[in-house]
Design an enzyme around this catalytic site. Structure first.
Site, PDB file in Angstrom:
ATOM      1  N   HIS A 220       0.613  44.271  99.265  1.00  0.00           N
ATOM      2  CA  HIS A 220       0.290  45.553 100.000  1.00  0.00           C
ATOM      3  C   HIS A 220       1.388  46.532  99.744  1.00  0.00           C
ATOM      4  O   HIS A 220       2.471  46.283  99.549  1.00  0.00           O
ATOM      5  CB  HIS A 220       0.221  45.329 101.502  1.00  0.00           C
TER       6      HIS A 220
ATOM      7  N   ARG B 134      -4.146  41.601 109.976  1.00  0.00           N
ATOM      8  CA  ARG B 134      -5.746  41.842 109.912  1.00  0.00           C
ATOM      9  C   ARG B 134      -6.158  40.599 109.368  1.00  0.00           C
ATOM     10  O   ARG B 134      -7.330  40.283 109.502  1.00  0.00           O
ATOM     11  CB  ARG B 134      -6.204  43.064 109.212  1.00  0.00           C
TER      12      ARG B 134
ATOM     13  N   ASP C 122      -8.311  42.156 102.687  1.00  0.00           N
ATOM     14  CA  ASP C 122      -9.187  41.902 102.046  1.00  0.00           C
ATOM     15  C   ASP C 122      -9.503  40.457 101.531  1.00  0.00           C
ATOM     16  O   ASP C 122     -10.640  40.198 100.950  1.00  0.00           O
ATOM     17  CB  ASP C 122      -9.046  42.964 100.642  1.00  0.00           C
TER      18      ASP C 122
ATOM     19  N   HIS D 250      -8.419  50.227  96.192  1.00  0.00           N
ATOM     20  CA  HIS D 250      -8.399  50.725  97.872  1.00  0.00           C
ATOM     21  C   HIS D 250      -9.569  49.970  98.438  1.00  0.00           C
ATOM     22  O   HIS D 250      -9.480  48.765  98.547  1.00  0.00           O
ATOM     23  CB  HIS D 250      -8.521  52.028  98.034  1.00  0.00           C
TER      24      HIS D 250
ATOM     25  N   SER E 199      -7.743  56.671 101.320  1.00  0.00           N
ATOM     26  CA  SER E 199      -8.747  57.371 102.248  1.00  0.00           C
ATOM     27  C   SER E 199      -8.267  58.162 103.253  1.00  0.00           C
ATOM     28  O   SER E 199      -8.804  59.454 103.550  1.00  0.00           O
ATOM     29  CB  SER E 199      -9.508  56.179 102.742  1.00  0.00           C
TER      30      SER E 199
END
Length: 419
Positions: A300, A309, A355, A254, A224
């Site tokens: 990743h 995160r 995620d 993504h 993105s």
């Protein structure tokens, strides 16, 4: 306060930009020929992984340490940035004076079937907002390139401000019979977004503040961010650039991954129950891998350790929902999946990413519609992409145009190299 913030930020940028322009000129003049690494065939065939090829000022991702925003780690941001309450999550800036959305944007979205994917509706809404682009108007009037950053700045702040309103409209249209909730001027960016979605829990407000903050940026190489930069390098305005970025974000590899994680976790519960043992979970993970699928939320492209995160979301869960069955299952996955992926031997990073956790938190507070999760990601990611677009224009970065080759070219090149 919102209008004053925008004016103060613009003034600060006007002071910073000449210095950064000179810094870039010096880099090009004194070090333009310095090599940053060697390109091999694996990089060309493997999605350009490990290839340094972009300037991205707003964040930097270290494989071992994780993301830093302007030099600050996530824990440092949580400590230093303003919060709604002592020890609370960071507050995204208030841009409410720019948040009004024209009626034709809603009508454009309403022309789509209500069953259209939320990201399709979201990208459509952003394209409809493009009618207001200050950059397009200024370019058509012949603005000098040294001033490109100024209408870009105006577009970016307006876009960031309007996105929660558009996103909330889509959510209420799809899942709440079109009954929208007006913006609340007493709330900050994250909390107001949560309220427009239909949530009033102070903990959900805190979660949305955290979610927006940690999803804002992840340097420039992800799909993105790179797409936004690439399209913007053609001098497409921020609305066009960000709409393109959203279409990249919508891909399963993504931004759609957080949706996939929650659906996979629920499939574990459906088949094995909430009280699944470690051994049962291990068997289910192997079953997933042996069927040719991946375990979503792990691995990743850059990171080689647990995503910070993920860690800050885990800390939030330990503080607010330690007994939630799905959170406890996520904790078990943290123990089970990395050793399995390591044993598999094909994964460079077996650790959980952002995620792996976000869907479970959203689900706990009542945002259960997993198809919508990528829209939340998109609202957050606008802050990083739009910030970099301003710097792209301020620094006069060039049109992106890398060289491509055919397999035949590669084969001939490799034959010559081996001779």
């Amino acid at each position: 306060m919102s209008k004053q913030f925008c004016e103060d930020l613009r003034s600060e940028l006007q002071e910073m930009i000449p210095e950064q322009q000179e810094r870039l000129k010096k880099l090009k003049k004194e070090h333009g020929s310095v090599q940053l690494g060697n390109i091999n065939v694996d990089m060309v065939l493997g999605g350009m992984r490990g290839m340094t090829g972009l300037l991205w000022e707003t964040s930097l991702l270290d494989p071992e340490e994780g993301i830093r925003f302007r030099g600050l780690s996530i824990p440092e941001c949580q400590k230093l940035l303003p919060a709604a309450k002592p020890g609370g999550e960071p507050l995204p800036e208030d841009l409410r004076s720019r948040s009004s959305v024209p009626d034709y944007v809603y009508k454009t979205i309403d022309a789509l079937p209500v069953t259209a994917h939320p990201m399709t509706q979201f990208a459509t809404g952003v394209m409809a907002l493009q009618v207001e682009s200050e950059f397009q108007k200024a370019y058509e009037k012949g603005i000098h390139k040294s001033k490109f950053w100024e209408p870009t700045y105006e577009d970016c702040l307006s876009l960031i401000a309007k996105l929660p309103v558009v996103a909330a409209y889509i959510y209420r249209r799809m899942y709440k019979n079109g009954q929208t909730i007006p913006s609340d001027d007493s709330l900050d960016y994250g909390a107001n977004f949560a309220k427009m979605l239909g949530f009033e829990s102070p903990e959900m407000y805190e979660l949305m503040r955290l979610y927006v903050t940690i999803h804002t940026d992840h340097e420039g190489g992800n799909v993105s961010a790179h797409t936004g930069h690439l399209v913007g390098s053609a001098l497409s305005d921020p609305y066009l650039s960000f709409a393109a970025a959203l279409n990249g974000l919508a891909g399963p590899l993504h931004g759609l991954a957080n949706q996939e994680v929650l659906l996979w976790i629920k499939s574990v519960v459906d088949e094995c129950g909430e009280n699944i043992t470690t051994e049962q979970l291990k068997d289910y993970v192997w079953k997933t891998l042996n069927s040719g699928k991946v375990v979503p939320g792990f691995g990743h492209g850059v990171l080689r350790k647990t995503d910070p995160r993920y860690t800050c979301q885990r800390e939030f869960a330990l503080k607010h929902l330690p007994d939630d069955p799905l959170f406890q299952l996520v904790s078990k996955l943290y123990e089970v999946v990395p050793p399995v992926l390591t044993e598999l031997g094909k994964v460079k990073n077996p650790w959980p990413n952002v995620d792996a956790h976000s869907g479970v938190l959203l689900n706990y507070y009542g945002l259960t519609e997993a198809r919508y999760y990528t829209v939340l990601f998109g609202v957050s990611r606008s802050i990083g992409i739009c910030s970099q677009l301003i710097w792209d224009r301020a620094l006069g970065l060039a049109l992106e145009r890398p060289k491509s080759v055919t397999m035949g070219w590669l084969e001939k090149h490799c034959q010559k190299a081996a001779a």
